[in-house]
Design an enzyme around this catalytic site. Structure first.
Site, short mmCIF file in Angstrom:
data_model
loop_
_atom_site.label_atom_id
_atom_site.label_comp_id
_atom_site.label_asym_id
_atom_site.label_seq_id
_atom_site.Cartn_x
_atom_site.Cartn_y
_atom_site.Cartn_z
N TRP A 70 0.81 -1.22 0.00
CA TRP A 70 0.00 0.00 0.00
C TRP A 70 0.84 1.26 0.00
O TRP A 70 0.50 2.24 -0.68
CB TRP A 70 -0.97 -0.03 1.19
CG TRP A 70 -2.00 -1.11 1.01
CD1 TRP A 70 -2.15 -2.22 1.77
CD2 TRP A 70 -2.98 -1.19 -0.04
NE1 TRP A 70 -3.17 -3.00 1.26
CE2 TRP A 70 -3.69 -2.39 0.17
CE3 TRP A 70 -3.32 -0.38 -1.12
CZ2 TRP A 70 -4.73 -2.80 -0.67
CZ3 TRP A 70 -4.36 -0.78 -1.96
CH2 TRP A 70 -5.06 -1.98 -1.72
N ASP B 203 -1.06 6.75 7.12
CA ASP B 203 -2.15 5.89 6.66
C ASP B 203 -2.36 4.84 7.74
O ASP B 203 -1.56 3.92 7.90
CB ASP B 203 -1.77 5.25 5.32
CG ASP B 203 -2.84 4.29 4.81
OD1 ASP B 203 -3.77 3.96 5.56
OD2 ASP B 203 -2.73 3.86 3.64
N LYS C 127 -12.10 -1.85 8.51
CA LYS C 127 -11.21 -2.82 9.16
C LYS C 127 -11.62 -3.04 10.61
O LYS C 127 -11.85 -4.16 11.03
CB LYS C 127 -9.76 -2.33 9.11
CG LYS C 127 -9.28 -1.92 7.73
CD LYS C 127 -9.20 -3.10 6.77
CE LYS C 127 -8.57 -2.68 5.45
NZ LYS C 127 -8.52 -3.79 4.49
#
Length: 394
Positions: free
Chosen positions: A113, A199, A224
């Site tokens: 990511w 992030d 999540k």
């Protein structure tokens, strides 16, 4: 039919009690007689609920008054673009005479990511991407967090990006500042407000955020640990709520209104219709979290779950049947990745037969991935541990 154990990396498990409450809310939200999926986002009832959600986040993460909390859409991938556009605009306002190719954007690469985030910064242009650290320089794969001696930050970057937890690769920065796998805050440029971007999509609300006040932007998808897909939560330092149109007149990229942090803050996250149902479910989860002790409770809870699972994997390693993919010290508490060296298909099929689903690794890397987000119970982890031990003994 009984519910299965969802070890998926996201959208992920949610608490059963919250799902039941949310189902009732679909018919009647807070006694209004209107379901949450039907109610106006401009209504007093929803506005009050949104204020409560912000307060629950601010209280549990100890978000300082210097930062705004925003609710938007587009997920982490949307923020790959938004952070570049907003922080380049901020940098242009601070340095109006810089040439177009002079701004530098620092990226710390620890997994799939963060690599994709840096790729998006390059694609957008507006400056030069500088890789401040890359875990692959000392390993073929993203199997560890770089040690502190491997970082080189720029003296005056427009932004400094890192990803706290990599869901694909199973690596995570340590919360212990003494650990070589912690984020090296002490190496960041000194003086002024740091353009630090974190992030935290797959670790948000699972533990406190180290040095939160030093961040320019923290962002996270809800899907999540706290809610369904469709909601992205931003914590933005107020000096980053800049006039993007004024920056554009000085040569910065024009920023779409839906990506402008200042526009979102000015409209109280109501620039357009927000993700009402994901906000509702997230609020219910956050209420439950606060009742149980907040992120401090979940930090210890998640540590216990991960320790049990990694111990079982280690037993499989000793028998030559399993192999952890991440070096000790850099292992994620959220996404545990490992290889089955004998028969992966048999392992997955056996887990599914016992009601344990979504453990196949990301399509780009394969292997096994067991995600331990907040709603995964210790009893469910115990079931996985028992299955691993059964598998390696037969």
């Amino acid at each position: 039919m009984p519910r299965v154990i969802n070890f998926g990396a996201g959208p992920s498990a949610l608490p059963d009690s919250v799902l039941h409450e949310a189902a009732l809310g679909l018919l009647d939200f807070n006694g209004t007689g209107i379901g949450i999926a039907e109610i106006s986002h401009r209504s007093q009832e929803f506005a009050a609920f949104l204020d409560e959600v912000e307060s629950l986040i601010r209280t549990q993460l100890d978000v300082p008054s210097t930062h705004s909390i925003l609710f938007t859409q587009g997920g982490g991938t949307g923020q790959f673009s938004a952070v570049v556009l907003n922080l380049l605009a901020r940098h242009r306002l601070l340095h109006p005479n810089l040439a177009d190719d002079e701004p530098v954007m620092d990226y710390v690469l620890t997994g799939a990511w963060s690599r994709r985030a840096s790729d998006e910064a390059r694609r957008l242009g507006g400056g030069r991407v500088h890789v401040a650290a890359d875990a692959r320089l000392h390993s073929r794969n993203f199997d560890h967090i770089p040690t502190h001696d491997q970082y080189e930050f720029s003296p005056n970057p427009a932004l400094i990006y890192y990803c706290d937890n990599e869901t694909v690769d199973g690596v995570q920065f340590s919360a212990d500042p003494a650990s070589p796998a912690s984020f090296p805050f002490h190496l960041l440029p000194q003086g002024g407000l740091l353009p630090l971007v974190g992030d935290h999509s797959s670790s948000f609300m699972s533990r406190p955020i180290p040095r939160l006040a030093d961040h320019a932007v923290v962002y996270a998808g809800a899907q999540k640990n706290i809610g369904p897909a469709g909601l992205t939560i931003l914590i933005v330092r107020k000096d980053c709520l800049v006039d993007v149109d004024a920056a554009a007149k000085l040569g910065a990229f024009p920023v779409p209104l839906t990506m402008s942090y200042k526009s979102m803050a000015g409209s109280s996250s109501m620039l357009n219709t927000p993700s009402i149902f994901p906000i509702y479910v997230s609020g219910l989860v956050l209420r439950r979290m606060q009742e149980l002790g907040g992120v401090q409770h979940y930090e210890q809870f998640n540590k216990r779950k991960a320790e049990k699972l990694y111990a079982a994997i280690h037993e499989g390693e000793e028998k030559g049947l399993l192999k952890a993919r991440v070096q000790e010290g850099s292992r994620s508490l959220m996404n545990v990745v490992f290889d089955v060296l004998s028969d992966e298909a048999k392992f997955i099929a056996g887990a599914e037969a016992k009601g344990m689903k979504a453990i196949k690794g990301h399509r780009s890397v394969g292997g096994i991935r067991v995600s331990l987000y907040n709603a995964v119970t210790e009893e469910q982890v115990d079931a996985m541990v028992a299955y691993i031990r059964e598998f390696i003994e037969t």
